[in-house]
Design a protein around this motif. Structure first.
Motif, PDB file in Angstrom:
ATOM      1  N   ILE A  84       0.695  -1.026  -0.101  1.00 15.06           N
ATOM      2  CA  ILE A  84       0.136   0.155  -0.069  1.00 15.06           C
ATOM      3  C   ILE A  84       0.943   1.127  -0.071  1.00 15.06           C
ATOM      4  O   ILE A  84       1.860   1.296   0.936  1.00 15.06           O
ATOM      5  N   VAL A  85       0.773   2.181  -0.946  1.00 16.10           N
ATOM      6  CA  VAL A  85       1.522   3.415  -0.893  1.00 16.10           C
ATOM      7  C   VAL A  85       0.345   4.653  -0.762  1.00 16.10           C
ATOM      8  O   VAL A  85      -0.375   4.890  -1.474  1.00 16.10           O
ATOM      9  N   ASP A  86       1.145   5.226   0.236  1.00 20.46           N
ATOM     10  CA  ASP A  86      -0.065   6.580   0.915  1.00 20.46           C
ATOM     11  C   ASP A  86      -1.481   6.369   0.890  1.00 20.46           C
ATOM     12  O   ASP A  86      -2.200   7.329   0.637  1.00 20.46           O
ATOM     13  N   ASP A  87      -1.827   5.272   1.254  1.00 15.54           N
ATOM     14  CA  ASP A  87      -3.276   5.153   1.065  1.00 15.54           C
ATOM     15  C   ASP A  87      -4.008   5.218  -0.091  1.00 15.54           C
ATOM     16  O   ASP A  87      -5.330   5.356  -0.057  1.00 15.54           O
ATOM     17  N   GLN A  88      -3.077   5.396  -1.076  1.00 10.13           N
ATOM     18  CA  GLN A  88      -3.863   5.697  -2.429  1.00 10.13           C
ATOM     19  C   GLN A  88      -3.671   4.527  -3.732  1.00 10.13           C
ATOM     20  O   GLN A  88      -4.528   4.445  -4.113  1.00 10.13           O
ATOM     21  N   VAL A  89      -2.632   3.562  -3.214  1.00  6.63           N
ATOM     22  CA  VAL A  89      -2.445   2.625  -4.158  1.00  6.63           C
ATOM     23  C   VAL A  89      -2.051   1.327  -3.561  1.00  6.63           C
ATOM     24  O   VAL A  89      -1.412   1.259  -2.472  1.00  6.63           O
ATOM     25  N   TYR A 102      -8.929   0.453  -2.532  1.00  7.62           N
ATOM     26  CA  TYR A 102      -8.055   1.461  -2.657  1.00  7.62           C
ATOM     27  C   TYR A 102      -8.464   2.203  -4.117  1.00  7.62           C
ATOM     28  O   TYR A 102      -8.696   1.711  -4.937  1.00  7.62           O
ATOM     29  N   PRO A 103      -8.344   3.541  -3.928  1.00  6.70           N
ATOM     30  CA  PRO A 103      -8.448   4.384  -5.247  1.00  6.70           C
ATOM     31  C   PRO A 103      -7.799   3.799  -6.446  1.00  6.70           C
ATOM     32  O   PRO A 103      -8.285   3.918  -7.612  1.00  6.70           O
ATOM     33  N   ILE A 104      -6.644   3.342  -6.179  1.00  6.99           N
ATOM     34  CA  ILE A 104      -5.705   2.757  -7.434  1.00  6.99           C
ATOM     35  C   ILE A 104      -5.259   1.251  -6.983  1.00  6.99           C
ATOM     36  O   ILE A 104      -4.718   1.330  -5.999  1.00  6.99           O
ATOM     37  N   GLU A 105      -5.637   0.351  -8.021  1.00  6.14           N
ATOM     38  CA  GLU A 105      -5.298  -1.052  -7.661  1.00  6.14           C
ATOM     39  C   GLU A 105      -4.426  -1.371  -8.771  1.00  6.14           C
ATOM     40  O   GLU A 105      -5.024  -1.243 -10.000  1.00  6.14           O
ATOM     41  N   ILE A 106      -3.218  -2.008  -8.481  1.00  5.85           N
ATOM     42  CA  ILE A 106      -2.466  -2.603  -9.692  1.00  5.85           C
ATOM     43  C   ILE A 106      -2.296  -4.301  -9.361  1.00  5.85           C
ATOM     44  O   ILE A 106      -1.688  -4.607  -8.269  1.00  5.85           O
ATOM     45  N   LEU A 107      -2.465  -4.822 -10.490  1.00  4.17           N
ATOM     46  CA  LEU A 107      -2.192  -6.196 -10.356  1.00  4.17           C
ATOM     47  C   LEU A 107      -0.986  -6.695 -10.924  1.00  4.17           C
ATOM     48  O   LEU A 107      -0.587  -6.310 -12.015  1.00  4.17           O
ATOM     49  N   VAL A 108       0.073  -7.376  -9.948  1.00  2.00           N
ATOM     50  CA  VAL A 108       1.109  -7.751 -10.583  1.00  2.00           C
ATOM     51  C   VAL A 108       1.914  -9.051 -10.171  1.00  2.00           C
ATOM     52  O   VAL A 108       1.770  -9.333  -8.827  1.00  2.00           O
ATOM     53  N   ASP A 109       2.096  -9.808 -11.186  1.00  2.00           N
ATOM     54  CA  ASP A 109       2.432 -11.377 -10.650  1.00  2.00           C
ATOM     55  C   ASP A 109       3.808 -11.228 -11.181  1.00  2.00           C
ATOM     56  O   ASP A 109       4.187 -11.124 -12.409  1.00  2.00           O
ATOM     57  N   PRO A 110       4.942 -11.032 -10.502  1.00  2.00           N
ATOM     58  CA  PRO A 110       6.131 -10.774 -10.520  1.00  2.00           C
ATOM     59  C   PRO A 110       7.077 -11.678 -11.435  1.00  2.00           C
ATOM     60  O   PRO A 110       8.248 -11.345 -12.195  1.00  2.00           O
ATOM     61  N   LYS A 127       4.930   6.537  -5.307  1.00  2.00           N
ATOM     62  CA  LYS A 127       4.855   7.725  -4.557  1.00  2.00           C
ATOM     63  C   LYS A 127       5.048   8.890  -5.301  1.00  2.00           C
ATOM     64  O   LYS A 127       4.239   9.886  -5.473  1.00  2.00           O
ATOM     65  N   ALA A 128       6.048   9.083  -6.096  1.00  2.00           N
ATOM     66  CA  ALA A 128       6.358  10.222  -6.871  1.00  2.00           C
ATOM     67  C   ALA A 128       5.398  10.513  -8.083  1.00  2.00           C
ATOM     68  O   ALA A 128       5.037  11.627  -8.408  1.00  2.00           O
ATOM     69  N   GLN A 129       5.126   9.397  -8.755  1.00  2.00           N
ATOM     70  CA  GLN A 129       3.859   9.366  -9.789  1.00  2.00           C
ATOM     71  C   GLN A 129       2.825  10.056  -9.420  1.00  2.00           C
ATOM     72  O   GLN A 129       1.988  10.686  -9.998  1.00  2.00           O
ATOM     73  N   LEU A 130       2.390   9.686  -8.058  1.00  2.00           N
ATOM     74  CA  LEU A 130       1.056  10.286  -7.504  1.00  2.00           C
ATOM     75  C   LEU A 130       1.102  11.722  -7.504  1.00  2.00           C
ATOM     76  O   LEU A 130      -0.036  12.580  -7.634  1.00  2.00           O
ATOM     77  N   ASP A 131       2.266  12.310  -7.444  1.00  2.00           N
ATOM     78  CA  ASP A 131       2.449  14.000  -7.478  1.00  2.00           C
ATOM     79  C   ASP A 131       2.441  14.577  -8.701  1.00  2.00           C
ATOM     80  O   ASP A 131       2.791  15.780  -8.850  1.00  2.00           O
ATOM     81  N   ILE A 132       2.417  13.781  -9.681  1.00  2.00           N
ATOM     82  CA  ILE A 132       2.514  14.458 -10.962  1.00  2.00           C
ATOM     83  C   ILE A 132       1.242  14.129 -11.838  1.00  2.00           C
ATOM     84  O   ILE A 132       0.729  12.916 -11.955  1.00  2.00           O
ATOM     85  N   ASP A 133       0.832  15.099 -12.678  1.00  2.00           N
ATOM     86  CA  ASP A 133      -0.564  15.054 -13.378  1.00  2.00           C
ATOM     87  C   ASP A 133      -0.253  14.271 -14.677  1.00  2.00           C
ATOM     88  O   ASP A 133       0.710  14.621 -15.590  1.00  2.00           O
ATOM     89  N   HIS A 134      -0.856  12.932 -14.675  1.00  2.00           N
ATOM     90  CA  HIS A 134      -0.448  12.092 -15.832  1.00  2.00           C
ATOM     91  C   HIS A 134      -1.613  12.173 -16.866  1.00  2.00           C
ATOM     92  O   HIS A 134      -1.361  11.554 -18.082  1.00  2.00           O
ATOM     93  N   SER A 135      -2.641  13.030 -16.468  1.00  2.00           N
ATOM     94  CA  SER A 135      -3.899  12.767 -17.541  1.00  2.00           C
ATOM     95  C   SER A 135      -3.628  13.259 -18.981  1.00  2.00           C
ATOM     96  O   SER A 135      -3.006  14.451 -19.259  1.00  2.00           O
TER      97      SER A 135
END
Length: 273
Positions: A84-89, A102-110, A127-135
Motif C-alpha cells: 500500500i502506497v500513501d493509502d492511495q495505491v 483503494y483508489p488505485i489498484e495494480i495487479l502484478v504477478d512478478p 509515490k512520486a508518480q502520484l504527485d504528477i499529473d498524468h492525464s
C-alpha cells in the motif's frame, strides 16, 4: 530455463551495498530476508567469478541454489505480501483475495522481473508518480521490469505509454501484467536506452535502474523528455544524489523534489525549456 538464487547472510547496511553491486551485474531480482538478501539471475547468466569477487571484497560468504522456472511463482507466493502506497495505491498479485479497496489498484504477478513495490525504489517511484499529473500525457518507462510503473501511469490517466527492457523475460512478464490490468496498447521495445527508437519526446520519463546506468544514459533521457517534462529517477543511494543531480543538470534538468527511504533515493526533475 532454471534460475540461480545467491543468498548472502549480512546486516542491512551491507546487504544494500551488495544489492547495488549485484544489480550492476546480471542480477535483476532481489528479496530481503531477516539477516540477509537473496539475489536471482538466469542460470546461463550466472557468473561465479563475479559473485566471488563481491564476496571476497566484503569478506562475506554466500550460498547458491538452483530454482526451476516452474517453481518461481510458488516461491513468490510464499513471500509476496500486498503493498500500500500513501493509502492511495494497492499493489497485489492475483492470489491475494478479500483485500480492502483503494483508489488505485495494480495487479502484478512478478515472476523473475524486478519491481513489485516491495523494494524502496519502486515504492518511491509510485509515490512520486502520484504527485504528477498524468492525464492525457505521454510516458516512457525505461527498464520496465514487471511493468508496474507503466501500469501506474495508465491508472493515472496517461494515454500514450511505452516501455523498454533489455531482458526478454521482463518484456514477457510486463505484457502479462498489462493484460491482468486490462491494458492492451502499451508499446514495448526490448532494447537499451541508447538504441530506443523515439519518434517524439515524452511528457514523463521514468527510470528505476541503478546509478551507473542512469549516469551513462542521462543524455538519452534528455532526448526523450519534452521541455517542461518530468524525469523521475530511482535505483541509487542517498549518497549518490549529488552525482545524479549534477549529471541531470548538465542536460537541462532542474530538481523538483526528492525522497529518501531505507537509504535509497528518488529524484524528480523538470526539463528546462
Amino acid at each position: 530455463m532454471n534460475f540461480i538464487q545467491v543468498s548472502f547472510s549480512v546486516e542491512q547496511a551491507l546487504s544494500d551495498i551488495i544489492l547495488a553491486e549485484l544489480s550492476a551485474g546480471d542480477f535483476d531480482t532481489f528479496e530481503e530476508f531477516d539477516g540477509g538478501i537473496h539475489a536471482y539471475t538466469e542460470e546461463d547468466r550466472f557468473n561465479q567469478i563475479f559473485v566471488d569477487e563481491v564476496s571476497d571484497r566484503h569478506q562475506v560468504t554466500y550460498e547458491t541454489k538452483v530454482i526451476p522456472k516452474e517453481n518461481w511463482n510458488e516461491t513468490w507466493e510464499k513471500n509476496y505480501d500486498p503493498i500500500i502506497v500513501d493509502d492511495q495505491v494497492l499493489v497485489k498479485a492475483t492470489f491475494h483475495k478479500d483485500l480492502p479497496s483503494y483508489p488505485i489498484e495494480i495487479l502484478v504477478d512478478p515472476k523473475m522481473s524486478f519491481g513489485t513495490g516491495h523494494h524502496a525504489t519502486t515504492h518511491q517511484m509510485i509515490k512520486a508518480q502520484l504527485d504528477i499529473d498524468h492525464s492525457a500525457k505521454s510516458v516512457l518507462d525505461l527498464g520496465t521490469g514487471t511493468g508496474i510503473l507503466a501500469i501506474m501511469a495508465a491508472k493515472l490517466g496517461a494515454t500514450q505509454i511505452e516501455g523498454t527492457d533489455i531482458d526478454e523475460w521482463c518484456i514477457e512478464n510486463s505484457r502479462e501484467n498489462f493484460a491482468l490490468n486490462g491494458l492492451s496498447d502499451i508499446k514495448l521495445q526490448m532494447t537499451a536506452a541508447q538504441n530506443f527508437h523515439c519518434s517524439a519526446p515524452f511528457d514523463i520519463v521514468l527510470a528505476n535502474i541503478n546509478k551507473n546506468v542512469l549516469l551513462d544514459e542521462m543524455h538519452c533521457y534528455a532526448d526523450f523528455c519534452k521541455p517542461n517534462g518530468h524525469l523521475l529517477l530511482s535505483g541509487f543511494y542517498e549518497k549518490d544524489i549529488i552525482d545524479i543531480s549534477l549529471s541531470a543538470k548538465e542536460y537541462g534538468f532542474v530538481i523538483q523534489s526528492q525522497q529518501i527511504k531505507d537509504d535509497w533515493a528518488q529524484l524528480t526533475f523538470v526539463k528546462s525549456e
